[in-house]
Every structure is written in structure tokens, then in C-alpha cells.
Design a protein around this motif. Structure first.
Motif, short mmCIF file in Angstrom:
data_model
loop_
_atom_site.label_atom_id
_atom_site.label_comp_id
_atom_site.label_asym_id
_atom_site.label_seq_id
_atom_site.Cartn_x
_atom_site.Cartn_y
_atom_site.Cartn_z
N LEU A 98 3.44 2.71 2.61
CA LEU A 98 2.99 2.74 4.00
C LEU A 98 3.99 2.05 4.94
O LEU A 98 4.33 2.57 6.00
N CYS A 126 -8.68 6.81 5.84
CA CYS A 126 -7.78 6.20 4.85
C CYS A 126 -7.51 4.74 5.19
O CYS A 126 -7.19 3.95 4.31
N LEU A 136 0.83 -1.21 0.00
CA LEU A 136 0.00 0.00 0.00
C LEU A 136 0.86 1.25 0.00
O LEU A 136 1.93 1.29 0.62
N LEU A 174 -5.39 5.52 0.79
CA LEU A 174 -4.46 4.42 0.52
C LEU A 174 -4.59 3.96 -0.93
O LEU A 174 -5.69 3.95 -1.48
N TYR A 226 2.98 6.97 13.26
CA TYR A 226 3.51 7.37 11.95
C TYR A 226 2.58 6.97 10.82
O TYR A 226 2.78 7.35 9.67
N LYS A 267 6.32 10.63 9.12
CA LYS A 267 4.89 10.91 8.92
C LYS A 267 4.69 11.62 7.59
O LYS A 267 5.40 12.58 7.28
N GLN A 285 0.50 5.43 0.89
CA GLN A 285 -0.38 6.42 1.50
C GLN A 285 -0.21 7.74 0.75
O GLN A 285 0.92 8.21 0.60
N LEU A 336 6.19 3.47 8.40
CA LEU A 336 6.16 2.83 9.72
C LEU A 336 7.56 2.41 10.17
O LEU A 336 7.92 2.56 11.33
#
Lengths: 428, 89
Positions: A239, B61, A179, A278, B37, A248, A181, A243
């Protein structure tokens, strides 16, 4: 409760295309949309490519809320302090070609859904489908809370986060590495300012893509699309990379807007909306089962997204799949057979169309695009090379080959470059 | 621009029914806290070593549900008609 020929869950591009196709053929169609209005939950970067829109809605160029038609693509490698771009402008207007166009989903999807209603489908907004009605293992309709809506077929077009695809047993949840973002701001600017800054006039528009520092070297990129009286400015990042690296996206977009090559483009603009979404990016590798008894799935819910770094498409694949799903149900209705076997026609139609052909052609692209050198070393190297060429230091100059070699030092090995080029040849 | 200023530009119809629940017990065991995050609206913030979650600015989302390794996040869409309503998209 009346039994519908088809129930469509989600009125995005895939759902609207499916519903329109079926309603026009005289089927009874119910479209359920969880947003307060169609498009309320929908967000994207900004551009639609290919002829599908014109094929299904020939009048869209005159009627639909198109922002701008794309005649300029700018692709840039950026470091913190440089930006190296390829700027392609085209004024061809070839007969029969369909230029990509920029649109805003909340407005455009609303227009599409009015076409769907005009074709005879029933559209109900503000309704969140929570479950299915099952007849044995076959899907026989949907539930909204305690209310039941029976239908011969359910077409699932409820987006990347489809919890229903899982409930229908078509797939497991997507995974973070598959995915990306996307976050985006709509930045208002007067039309004349946009035209001056981006070198466009009338309905012309620009797509800009950035690779490198805008994602702190993580897989993804930055983008700017010109709307009529605003810019869509945002960042897309894998994504799992966010993480794992404690980054961010909400910080990345702020840094992106402050980059010296971006700041002047958005100067004095007023942010009026902030959105996020997403994107399923692993193509065929993450695709679910596309049909089962009484159910079909299309669009983001089925990972129908094509990303090669240069090509970024999704909504056109979603609509083509929606049309294929619609035609499958029309055929199934004629035979009064909604079994998995009858609905397998959907997969055959997709395999014959550009949808599966393109996803097959570029099946190696998602893995290729995970190469960290694309987002770190290559922008650093190419920008260092350009600095080396243009920098006049007062010392004796060296020829270009020497400058290129020097710029590669410590950044990129010749064998790596050859290897990545070969991989690129196969992947994109 | 601060995240709360950005979110204040958006149109929300906030439901009284909470659509994302965070299990505090499971959450306590987590050291890495990737949810911080994952959320582009910064709905997850750390206060005094604990994750504090608010659903009001949720952009729906879904990122957070892919971030939590402890299974502490129970995620569904808001009820129909509630939550974010994009004007532009």
C-alpha cells in the motif's frame, strides 16, 4: 439478555473455526457478522493450504463448494514483453497429503457458517459490532449500536481492518508499509475453455503468480487462480508503495490483463465482479497482543499471514488460531476463569502449533520482500538472459556464461547477487 | 475496462447514512493527495484541484484511511447489512 459463553465477531475462517470448536463442545456461542450473509465482505486471492480444513471439517471435500484442487503452480518473472516461468505439475496424490485448494470466499464461508450453526452456535448476520461492554478493564461483551450482548469472552476475528482490536487496546492501527492491497476480478469462462487453456481436467486446478512488470516493479505481484467456471485474476501491491509512487492498483490490474502472456489466458472472458482487500504482511513484527481479560484475537485482525514470495498462506493460520482460541475458551469455561491469565493459554497453544512456528521461521521474509531488485532487476536480468540464449542473430554465438554476464551488465552486480542470495537463504 | 463499469457489476446495498466522511478543510491543505492512489474503486477523484469523494462504490478495504496524513478521513464500516455484498469473493 442471555449471557453467552463466547461471542465471535466476524464469520470468516478464524471466526467459524473458533465458533465451531466451542459450539461442538457444548458452549453457548453467538457469532455476529456484519455482512448481509456470511462471506459477503470477504475476498482473497484464492487458495487454501494445509490439513487444517480437513481436520476441523473432515467432510469438506464432498460437501463444501471447493472450486479446484491445486496440482500445478506456475511462478513467473515478467517484464513488459517477456515472461519466464517455473511450471510445476504434480500428480502424486500422496496418501495423507492435503493438496491446496481454490475456493471463492462468498460461497465457501457461507458453507462454513452453516456447519457452525449445525454445531449449535447462533449466527446473526447484518450486525456490525461497534463497541465493547467493559467490566473495569475486562471485556464483558459487545455492543451493536445501543444493543448489548454480554459474554464471558469475545473472540475478535473481524479482519485486517479491525477497529475493535484498537478499541480493546490490543494494538494500534496497522501502517501502510505493513499492508498490501489486493484487487481482483472474477472472469467467467466455460469450464472446457479453462481446462484446455490451463492443461487441467476434472477437479484439478492451477495457481499462477507473477513478479515484475505487473506491479510496475513495486513490491507485490500478480496472480491467476482457476475456479471451476471462472478465473480469479488480480494484483497485490504494498500500500505505501502505491501512495509514494502515485500508482493505482485499479490501473495495474488493467495493464496486467493486457500483458501478452496473460491476455490469451483470459480472452473472451466476462468480468462479473471486482473486489479489493487489505492484507497485513509484516508477520510477527506487526502482531498485536493476542489476548487480554475477556478477549482473544485471531486471523487477519492479528496479522496471521505468512508470505515468503513462494508461500502465501493466511486462512489456514487463521483457522488453526481460531481452533486454539476456541479450545482456550473451553478450558477457561471449565474453570470459570476468563481473566487475561487464564486466556494466556491461547498464546501457549499458538506457540506450540505451526502458526507461530512458521511465522517465526519466516520472520525475516517481510523485510526481504521489500528489496526492489526482486521486482525490477531480477525479472529484467533473467528475461534478458533467456532472450540472449534463444535469440539467433546470424552473428557468431557466444557461450552461455558470456550471455549471462552480458545480460547482467548495468542491471545487477555479482556482489549484489551473492548478497541477495545469502539474504534469501536466511529469510525464505 | 473502466472502473465505473466494473463497480456496476458488484452488488451494493447503499445506506443513506454516509460511512466515510472527508473533512474538506483539512483536505484543502494537502498537496500530494495520496488518497487518489489508495482507493482501488477510485472513490476519490480530483476536480479543479479539489478532492471529490463518493462513498457509493466503496469496497470497504480500508486503504484510504491509511493514506491520509492530514487526518481528514473519518472511516467506519457501513452499518450492518449495508455496503458491498460479494457474490464470489
Amino acid at each position: 439478555m442471555e449471557k453467552f459463553d463466547a461471542i465471535v465477531v466476524g464469520a470468516g475462517p478464524a471466526g467459524c473455526a473458533a465458533a465451531y470448536t466451542m459450539a461442538k463442545a457444548g458452549l453457548t456461542v453467538l457469532v455476529l457478522e456484519r455482512g448481509k450473509y456470511t462471506g459477503a465482505k470477504n475476498m482473497w486471492g484464492g487458495a487454501f493450504f494445509g490439513p487444517v480444513m480437513g481436520e476441523i471439517f473432515p467432510e469438506f471435500r464432498k460437501e463444501a463448494p471447493v472450486e479446484r484442487f491445486i496440482n500445478r503452480h506456475i511462478i513467473s518473472f515478467m517484464t513488459k514483453e517477456d515472461c519466464l516461468s517455473i511450471d510445476f505439475k504434480s500428480y502424486h496424490g500422496d496418501e495423507g497429503s492435503s493438496p491446496g485448494f481454490i475456493m471463492l470466499r462468498a460461497k465457501f464461508d457461507r458453507w462454513m457458517s452453516t456447519k457452525v450453526e449445525q454445531a449449535g452456535a447462533i449466527l446473526a448476520t447484518g450486525l456490525e459490532v461497534t463497541d465493547f461492554i467493559f467490566d473495569g478493564s475486562r471485556v464483558a461483551g459487545v455492543k451493536v449500536g445501543t444493543e448489548e450482548f454480554p459474554g464471558n469472552v469475545v473472540i475478535l476475528t473481524d479482519g485486517a481492518n479491525s477497529l475493535l482490536a484498537k478499541k480493546a487496546g490490543l494494538r494500534d492501527d496497522y501502517k501502510a508499509p505493513d499492508l498490501k492491497q489486493g484487487v481482483k476480478e472474477i472472469i467467467k469462462l466455460p469450464r472446457e475453455v479453462i481446462e484446455d487453456r490451463f492443461g487441467v481436467s476434472g477437479s484439478e486446478g492451477v495457481v499462477m503468480e507473477f513478479v515484475g512488470a505487473c506491479t510496475k516493479g513495486l513490491p507485490g505481484g500478480g496472480f491467476i487462480y482457476t475456479n471451476q467456471e471462472s478465473l480469479s485474476v488480480g494484483v497485490v501491491v504494498q500500500l505505501s508503495a502505491l501512495l509514494e509512487n502515485n500508482v493505482k492498483a485499479s490501473d495495474l490490474i488493467e495493464d496486467f490483463k493486457e500483458h501478452p502472456s496473460v491476455r490469451p489466458l483470459i480472452r473472451n472472458g466476462e468480468t462479473v465482479e471486482y473486489s479489493a482487500h487489505l492484507i497485513p504482511v509484516s508477520g510477527v513484527a506487526m502482531m498485536p497482543r493476542l489476548y487480554s481479560g475477556g478477549i482473544l484475537v485471531a486471523g487477519d485482525a492479528a496479522a496471521m499471514v505468512l508470505g515468503t514470495g513462494l508461500i502465501l498462506e493466511g486462512a489456514n493460520l487463521a483457522m488453526a488460531a481460531g481452533i486454539a482460541a476456541g479450545n482456550t475458551v473451553i478450558g477457561a469455561k471449565a474453570l470459570n476463569d476468563f481473566s487475561a491469565l487464564a486466556l494466556s493459554q491461547y498464546e501457549s497453544l499458538l506457540k506450540e502449533s505451526f502458526v507461530m512456528k512458521d511465522l517465526q521461521t519466516f520472520r525475516r521474509a517481510p523485510h526481504f520482500l521489500e528489496n526492489p531488485r526482486i521486482y525490477n532487476d531480477y525479472p529484467e536480468w533473467t528475461c534478458a538472459m533467456m532472450r540472449g540464449i534463444f535469440n539467433s542473430t546470424g552473428k557468431a554465438r557466444r557461450n552461455i556464461l558470456e550471455v549471462v554476464k552480458e545480460s547482467m551488465k548495468g542491471k545487477i552486480g555479482l556482489m549484489q547477487l551473492v548478497g541477495d542470495t545469502l539474504k534469501a537463504r536466511k529469510a525464505i | 475496462m473502466k472502473i465505473e463499469d466494473k463497480l456496476s457489476l458488484n452488488k451494493f446495498d447503499i445506506d443513506r447514512e454516509v460511512h466515510i466522511r472527508v473533512d474538506e478543510e483539512k483536505c484543502k491543505e494537502c498537496r500530494l493527495k495520496p488518497c487518489l492512489y489508495a482507493c482501488p474503486a477510485e472513490c476519490y477523484v480530483e476536480r479543479g484541484g479539489r478532492v471529490v469523494f463518493s462513498y457509493e462504490g466503496c469496497l470497504e478495504c480500508g486503504s484510504c484511511r491509511f493514506s491520509c496524513k492530514k487526518g481528514a478521513i473519518d472511516w467506519v464500516n457501513p452499518r450492518g447489512g449495508f455496503g458491498i455484498s460479494y457474490q464470489f469473493g
